[in-house]
Scaffold this motif. Structure first.
Motif, mmCIF file in Angstrom:
data_model
loop_
_atom_site.group_PDB
_atom_site.id
_atom_site.type_symbol
_atom_site.label_atom_id
_atom_site.label_comp_id
_atom_site.label_asym_id
_atom_site.label_seq_id
_atom_site.Cartn_x
_atom_site.Cartn_y
_atom_site.Cartn_z
ATOM 1 N N ARG A 22 7.532 15.155 0.059
ATOM 2 C CA ARG A 22 6.173 14.994 -0.457
ATOM 3 C C ARG A 22 6.194 14.465 -1.895
ATOM 4 N NH1 ARG A 22 1.713 18.789 -2.073
ATOM 5 N NH2 ARG A 22 3.436 19.957 -2.941
ATOM 6 N N ASP A 23 7.159 14.946 -2.688
ATOM 7 C CA ASP A 23 7.224 14.518 -4.093
ATOM 8 C C ASP A 23 7.382 13.003 -4.197
ATOM 9 O OD1 ASP A 23 7.065 17.141 -4.645
ATOM 10 O OD2 ASP A 23 9.237 17.430 -4.903
ATOM 11 N N LYS A 24 8.233 12.466 -3.324
ATOM 12 C CA LYS A 24 8.477 11.019 -3.359
ATOM 13 C C LYS A 24 7.203 10.262 -3.020
ATOM 14 C CE LYS A 24 12.905 9.159 -2.077
ATOM 15 N NZ LYS A 24 13.763 8.915 -0.910
ATOM 16 N N LEU A 25 6.484 10.727 -1.978
ATOM 17 C CA LEU A 25 5.238 10.070 -1.579
ATOM 18 C C LEU A 25 4.240 10.080 -2.722
ATOM 19 C CD1 LEU A 25 4.323 11.153 2.066
ATOM 20 C CD2 LEU A 25 4.861 8.895 1.226
ATOM 21 N N VAL A 26 4.058 11.265 -3.326
ATOM 22 C CA VAL A 26 3.047 11.400 -4.385
ATOM 23 C C VAL A 26 3.422 10.533 -5.574
ATOM 24 C CG1 VAL A 26 2.038 13.025 -6.023
ATOM 25 C CG2 VAL A 26 2.329 13.675 -3.627
ATOM 26 N N SER A 27 4.730 10.486 -5.909
ATOM 27 C CA SER A 27 5.137 9.718 -7.085
ATOM 28 C C SER A 27 4.870 8.221 -6.878
ATOM 29 C CB SER A 27 6.610 9.955 -7.392
ATOM 30 O OG SER A 27 7.403 9.263 -6.458
ATOM 31 N N HIS A 28 4.879 7.772 -5.609
ATOM 32 C CA HIS A 28 4.655 6.343 -5.370
ATOM 33 C C HIS A 28 3.179 5.977 -5.306
ATOM 34 C CE1 HIS A 28 8.547 4.606 -5.055
ATOM 35 N NE2 HIS A 28 8.971 5.541 -4.237
ATOM 36 N N LEU A 29 2.305 6.988 -5.189
ATOM 37 C CA LEU A 29 0.886 6.667 -5.042
ATOM 38 C C LEU A 29 0.344 5.927 -6.260
ATOM 39 C CD1 LEU A 29 -0.789 9.744 -3.321
ATOM 40 C CD2 LEU A 29 -0.733 7.382 -2.541
ATOM 41 N N THR A 30 0.938 6.158 -7.422
ATOM 42 C CA THR A 30 0.386 5.555 -8.642
ATOM 43 C C THR A 30 1.177 4.339 -9.122
ATOM 44 O OG1 THR A 30 1.610 7.232 -9.839
ATOM 45 C CG2 THR A 30 -0.746 7.604 -9.536
ATOM 46 N N SER A 31 2.072 3.817 -8.297
ATOM 47 C CA SER A 31 2.814 2.624 -8.748
ATOM 48 C C SER A 31 1.988 1.373 -8.431
ATOM 49 C CB SER A 31 4.189 2.557 -8.099
ATOM 50 O OG SER A 31 4.126 2.950 -6.756
ATOM 51 N N TRP A 32 1.113 1.029 -9.366
ATOM 52 C CA TRP A 32 0.122 -0.011 -9.128
ATOM 53 C C TRP A 32 0.737 -1.381 -8.944
ATOM 54 C CZ3 TRP A 32 -4.075 2.021 -7.654
ATOM 55 C CH2 TRP A 32 -4.469 3.255 -8.163
ATOM 56 N N ARG A 33 1.805 -1.630 -9.724
ATOM 57 C CA ARG A 33 2.410 -2.958 -9.620
ATOM 58 C C ARG A 33 2.963 -3.183 -8.214
ATOM 59 N NH1 ARG A 33 5.813 -5.750 -14.069
ATOM 60 N NH2 ARG A 33 7.468 -5.182 -12.638
ATOM 61 N N LEU A 34 3.570 -2.131 -7.644
ATOM 62 C CA LEU A 34 4.101 -2.232 -6.281
ATOM 63 C C LEU A 34 2.970 -2.520 -5.289
ATOM 64 C CD1 LEU A 34 6.606 -1.862 -4.424
ATOM 65 C CD2 LEU A 34 5.848 0.487 -4.128
ATOM 66 N N HIS A 35 1.855 -1.779 -5.437
ATOM 67 C CA HIS A 35 0.712 -2.011 -4.543
ATOM 68 C C HIS A 35 0.248 -3.455 -4.637
ATOM 69 C CE1 HIS A 35 0.866 2.151 -4.128
ATOM 70 N NE2 HIS A 35 -0.040 2.526 -4.988
ATOM 71 N N LEU A 36 0.154 -3.930 -5.895
ATOM 72 C CA LEU A 36 -0.334 -5.282 -6.133
ATOM 73 C C LEU A 36 0.572 -6.306 -5.453
ATOM 74 C CD1 LEU A 36 -2.874 -5.656 -7.835
ATOM 75 C CD2 LEU A 36 -1.421 -6.643 -9.622
ATOM 76 N N TYR A 37 1.880 -6.139 -5.628
ATOM 77 C CA TYR A 37 2.823 -7.070 -5.019
ATOM 78 C C TYR A 37 2.700 -7.060 -3.495
ATOM 79 C CZ TYR A 37 5.636 -8.356 -9.078
ATOM 80 O OH TYR A 37 6.064 -8.882 -10.256
ATOM 81 N N VAL A 38 2.825 -5.866 -2.918
ATOM 82 C CA VAL A 38 2.917 -5.788 -1.452
ATOM 83 C C VAL A 38 1.609 -6.227 -0.798
ATOM 84 C CG1 VAL A 38 3.288 -4.246 0.491
ATOM 85 C CG2 VAL A 38 4.653 -3.999 -1.563
ATOM 86 N N GLN A 39 0.483 -5.697 -1.285
ATOM 87 C CA GLN A 39 -0.798 -6.053 -0.656
ATOM 88 C C GLN A 39 -1.147 -7.506 -0.946
ATOM 89 O OE1 GLN A 39 -1.587 -3.854 1.374
ATOM 90 N NE2 GLN A 39 -0.403 -2.184 0.497
ATOM 91 N N GLY A 40 -0.752 -7.987 -2.126
ATOM 92 C CA GLY A 40 -0.989 -9.395 -2.432
ATOM 93 C C GLY A 40 -0.235 -10.301 -1.488
ATOM 94 N N ILE A 41 1.014 -9.938 -1.193
ATOM 95 C CA ILE A 41 1.793 -10.750 -0.256
ATOM 96 C C ILE A 41 1.147 -10.729 1.116
ATOM 97 C CG2 ILE A 41 3.959 -10.820 1.034
ATOM 98 C CD1 ILE A 41 5.361 -10.049 -1.582
ATOM 99 N N SER A 42 0.725 -9.543 1.589
ATOM 100 C CA SER A 42 0.267 -9.499 2.982
ATOM 101 C C SER A 42 -1.159 -10.012 3.131
ATOM 102 C CB SER A 42 0.406 -8.103 3.572
ATOM 103 O OG SER A 42 -0.373 -7.193 2.863
ATOM 104 N N PHE A 43 -2.006 -9.931 2.099
ATOM 105 C CA PHE A 43 -3.399 -10.355 2.276
ATOM 106 C C PHE A 43 -3.735 -11.681 1.596
ATOM 107 C CE2 PHE A 43 -3.964 -5.701 2.934
ATOM 108 C CZ PHE A 43 -4.270 -5.802 4.272
ATOM 109 N N LEU A 44 -2.889 -12.148 0.680
ATOM 110 C CA LEU A 44 -3.164 -13.442 0.039
ATOM 111 C C LEU A 44 -2.099 -14.480 0.376
ATOM 112 C CD1 LEU A 44 -4.309 -12.292 -3.521
ATOM 113 C CD2 LEU A 44 -5.722 -13.135 -1.656
#
Lengths: 109, 158
Positions: free
Chosen positions: B63-85
């Protein structure tokens, strides 16, 4: 997630991105389709349902995401939280990572 | 299936049973994984197998690993940007979405292609289907079928 784990990557990060992508996708993808696909021609049948039918689509999409992604994930986390040692031995005993790799192959269906 | 082969009907020879079995197998193979097929894949795969994968993942990831990744905005931006743009952009670049249409938006037989040759309609439905598949090869296919019907793609570009 399975591929990331098997290649030694950060599977927790992959899991978080899968969840975010699954929740964003149903909102972004129909928008992209409406914006980019022509209304007629060979793409006639490719548009998602007319915008009046979007409610039904969202219901079925989120039912599927909820039942097949969020509920099992929450169940797994709860099991891990309640019985951390037993879950760990269960995963090792039944080779569960291998089971999920095998399930990945079934996804082509 | 095996039982049907091993217990041939009294009125048929083994050969005809074999032929029947082969046809049967072919048909069965086609609808094993189809929606509403033998496996009922719309439930067993879309719900069952996906749920098993995420249950196992949920049991392995802490659970700690999951929670720690929830706030990594740059990662979200990269991954979602790749898949949706990025990916839709690549598909948009490959796929000829702006194919011209006929004046009369009607289906017409292939022999009439002279009248409305600036159109997908001059292709037979099976070729149209081939061309509508979103691959680079399909663009070549489109040119192939259009040229075969005497159409010059140089004039076709708007």
């Amino acid at each position: 997630v399975v591929l990331t784990r098997n290649s030694g990557g950060d599977d927790a990060a992959a899991m978080v991105e899968v969840m975010i992508g699954n929740i964003l996708g149903p909102f972004i993808t129909p928008g992209l389709c409406y914006a980019l696909l022509p209304k007629d021609g060979p793409w006639e049948g490719w548009l998602p349902v007319a915008s009046s039918g979007l409610g039904d689509m969202y219901r079925s999409v989120f039912q599927q995401i909820g039942l097949s992604v969020l509920v099992p994930l929450a169940a797994g986390q709860t099991l891990q939280w309640l019985f951390p040692e037993r879950v760990k031995s269960l995963v090792a005993l039944f080779h569960l990572p291998k089971v999920s790799t095998a399930c990945l192959i079934l996804l082509v269906w | 299936l095996v039982l049907e082969l091993l217990v041939p009907s009294r009125h048929a020879s083994l050969v005809s049973n074999l032929v029947l079995y082969k046809q049967h197998l072919l048909i069965r193979q086609l609808d094993v994984a189809a929606h509403g097929g033998v496996l009922k894949s719309e439930y067993s795969i879309l719900y069952g197998v996906v749920a098993i994968i995420f249950l196992i993942s949920g049991m392995q990831i802490t659970r700690d690993k999951l929670v720690s990744h929830l706030t990594s905005w740059r990662l979200h931006l990269y991954v979602q940007g790749i898949s949706f743009l990025l990916i839709p952009g690549i598909i948009l670049g490959i796929c000829p979405l702006d194919l011209p249409l006929t004046k009369s938006n009607k289906l017409s037989p292939v022999s009439n292609y002279q009248d409305n040759h600036r159109s997908w309609r001059c292709l037979k439905p099976q070729h149209r289907y081939q061309c509508a598949c979103w691959t680079y090869r399909s663009r070549l296919n489109t040119y192939y079928h259009l040229i075969k019907r005497g159409f010059n793609p140089q004039l076709w570009r708007r």
